[in-house]
Design a protein around this motif. Structure first.
Motif, PDB file in Angstrom:
ATOM      1  N   CYS A  68       0.827  -1.207   0.000  1.00 23.66           N
ATOM      2  CA  CYS A  68       0.000   0.000   0.000  1.00 23.66           C
ATOM      3  C   CYS A  68       0.863   1.259   0.000  1.00 23.66           C
ATOM      4  O   CYS A  68       0.593   2.222  -0.727  1.00 23.66           O
ATOM      5  CB  CYS A  68      -0.935   0.008   1.210  1.00 23.66           C
ATOM      6  SG  CYS A  68      -2.231  -1.236   1.157  1.00 23.66           S
ATOM      7  N   LYS A  71       1.035   3.567  -3.283  1.00 23.80           N
ATOM      8  CA  LYS A  71       0.474   4.901  -3.047  1.00 23.80           C
ATOM      9  C   LYS A  71       1.496   5.977  -3.353  1.00 23.80           C
ATOM     10  O   LYS A  71       1.195   6.967  -4.035  1.00 23.80           O
ATOM     11  CB  LYS A  71       0.001   5.022  -1.604  1.00 23.80           C
ATOM     12  CG  LYS A  71      -0.589   6.399  -1.268  1.00 23.80           C
ATOM     13  CD  LYS A  71      -0.943   6.505   0.200  1.00 23.80           C
ATOM     14  CE  LYS A  71       0.298   6.537   1.068  1.00 23.80           C
ATOM     15  NZ  LYS A  71      -0.019   6.770   2.495  1.00 23.80           N
ATOM     16  N   GLU A 104      -2.692  13.077  -3.484  1.00 19.19           N
ATOM     17  CA  GLU A 104      -2.765  12.154  -2.365  1.00 19.19           C
ATOM     18  C   GLU A 104      -4.123  12.247  -1.695  1.00 19.19           C
ATOM     19  O   GLU A 104      -4.608  13.338  -1.411  1.00 19.19           O
ATOM     20  CB  GLU A 104      -1.665  12.476  -1.349  1.00 19.19           C
ATOM     21  CG  GLU A 104      -1.541  11.434  -0.272  1.00 19.19           C
ATOM     22  CD  GLU A 104      -0.285  11.610   0.545  1.00 19.19           C
ATOM     23  OE1 GLU A 104      -0.053  10.792   1.445  1.00 19.19           O
ATOM     24  OE2 GLU A 104       0.464  12.569   0.276  1.00 19.19           O
TER      25      GLU A 104
END
Length: 536
Positions: free
Chosen positions: A470, A474, A484
């Protein structure tokens, strides 16, 4: 320098289940996601479990789940801490020893494997948490303090569920703690999509198709992710990285905790020759009698040092997939099967010696490099049984009588209060370091049985891979110009991987969705009325 990591695993059995119940429920309800793993009494015929037809494969796993049992259940609860820098998780890990109250099959090869890895059957039969499979036996099955009620609490928590190569685990969990399995796969996936509305994630699929690691068996994937994360931290934190913290268990609770010490990765210089079969699949038919190294650290370091021909391997992999899922010459009949479940698969009596010999051959593993000569990960078909001497944690020293020590960015002790009153123990932000817990008074500590907490620690590794994935994905997305996300709950953890379960020998995953052509099973509808108080 990459440092060690100490992971506390709480041993839960019938005599302390009620005492630990509140902490487990709070850990699940306050977590960001929950990772699970199981240890089984057997699986049955391997050819059926790896059948070409996914429907036939599902039926074979269902038969195994109805006739076998879960011996231990691992639960790892990862809670993302918003008040911490970067991505920081508070992790609580539980290993539950279970005892099915109904008749079930336990296979000789499963017994042998479990005993070799420290599973204590005397302890299981004396202190295992009892449970019954299938549909509810009474009105209180979803209440009180027992394992079926704990599974109901997991459903009510509505957290993302994380597994590694998780089809078999999900089938066994459904049959053991939820309801009778539906006859059709479409009904099963429809039920799962409603049971876990926050999504199901399979780290085998993530490592194969997103991270594209050289190999994707659990031990390899965990150690590779941990190594990459630690390097990013120790290099100054410029790259994507995350931190984990653990609870500090005071008083008598420390007697329930097994502190698993995961040593740092050592240099590959001067090391013995690796076993190509183990490096290719994560398991070896010779087990601890193999004269070659099964050291996953060494395998990873040699992968990273390689400079040449992984693209050839990937081409062979694609050509094998085009062959309708049949194993190519020189490949393993277990290719892609859940590595921790391989010892529980029976050999077909009609299988020829040539078939079995083919199962013992390992594929070539060659590193892939990019145009600049940098080593790049590639999808692999490896598997692992965690055979003796191949443990992720090389030392299971019992440090129950030691006060856990940890450091933060300023190299000072830190404690964090959690909702269940247990304090958290932070790891070193510079390298995931837990201070050396070895006694300084010269007293010899007791060695814990290797594999005693296999399901619990496997659940931790699964969650660690997911957290790392993740963070990496990300950060890469944000670096590519994406904005974001402001709130975690408003976005999927890994949108490209949600509800995609890895399928052995298949290029496409199993999609956990509710089809317009399939209804939810009757047993599931009745169960959800109890869980949620409404019809689905």
């Amino acid at each position: 320098m990459v440092s060690s990591l100490v992971v506390p695993v709480i041993d839960v059995q019938n005599d302390n289940f009620k005492e630990l119940w509140p902490a487990m429920v709070v850990a699940m309800k306050t977590s960001s996601f929950v990772a699970l793993d199981t240890e089984l009494s057997g699986l049955g015929n391997r050819k059926s479990l790896l059948a070409e037809s996914i429907e036939d494969r599902y039926k074979a796993v269902c038969h195994a789940a109805r006739s076998r049992s879960i011996l231990s259940l691992g639960i790892a609860c990862y809670k993302k801490l918003d008040d911490k820098a970067a991505d920081t998780y508070l992790v609580q890990v539980y290993n539950l020893t279970l005892l099915c109250s109904e008749e079930y099959i336990i296979e000789p090869q499963s017994v042998q494997f479990l005993v070799q890895h420290g599973f204590d059957f005397n302890k299981q039969y004396a202190h295992g948490i009892p449970y019954c499979k299938g549909n509810n036996k009474g009105a209180l099955d979803d209440q009180g303090v027992h394992i079926r009620a704990l599974f109901t609490e997991l459903l009510r928590a509505r957290k993302p569920l994380v597994l590694h190569n998780g089809l078999i685990d999900m089938v066994f969990l459904y049959q053991s703690f939820y309801a009778h399995l539906p006859d059709r796969l479409a009904n099963f996936t429809s039920d799962l999509s409603e049971m876990f509305p926050a999504g199901i994630y399979d780290t085998k699929y993530v490592t194969e198709f997103e991270l594209r690691l050289t190999a994707s068996y659990l031990e390899y994937a965990y150690k590779k992710c941990k190594l990459d994360n630690s390097r990013s931290v120790t290099s100054g934190g410029s790259g994507p990285h995350f931190h984990v913290e653990f609870c500090q268990y005071p008083g008598h609770m420390s007697s329930y905790v097994d502190y698993r010490v995961c040593p740092a990765v050592a240099s590959a210089e001067g090391r013995t020759e690796i076993c190509e079969h183990f490096s290719g699949f994560g398991w070896c038919t010779n087990g601890n009698q193999c004269p070659l190294s099964h050291d996953t650290d060494l395998i990873i370091l040699q992968d990273e040092k390689g400079t040449g021909e992984k693209r050839k391997k990937r081409k062979r992999h694609r050509e094998k997939k085009k062959g309708g899922g049949k194993a190519a010459e020189g490949s393993c009949v277990f290719d892609g099967a859940p590595e921790s479940k391989i010892p529980h698969m029976e050999v077909d009596p009609e299988e020829t010696p040539e078939d079995q010999q083919g199962a013992e051959r390992a594929p070539e593993r060659r590193p892939l490099t990019d145009s600049e000569g940098n080593t790049q990960p590639n999808e692999g078909e490896a598997m692992n049984t965690g055979s003796e001497g191949n443990q992720v944690c090389d030392d299971n020293t019992d440090f129950r009588n030691l006060a856990p020590v940890s450091t933060n960015d300023d190299d000072t002790n830190t404690k964090i209060n959690t909702n269940d009153g247990i304090e958290s123990q932070a790891e070193d932000a510079r390298g995931e370091k837990c201070s050396d817990p070895t006694p300084k008074n010269g007293v010899q500590t007791k060695k814990a049985d290797p594999g005693t907490h296999r399901a619990g620690f496997d659940a931790f590794m699964t969650g660690y891979i997911f957290a790392h994935s993740c963070t990496v994905i990300k950060k890469e997305g944000v670096g590519a110009g994406e904005k974001e996300p402001q709130k975690e709950e408003e976005q999927s953890w890994l949108p490209t991987c949600v509800n995609k379960v890895y399928l052995s020998r298949k290029t496409a995953p199993l999609n956990v969705v509710k089809s317009t052509f399939s209804k939810s099973s009757k047993a599931h509808v009745q169960k959800m009325e109890i869980v949620w108080g409404r019809r689905v």
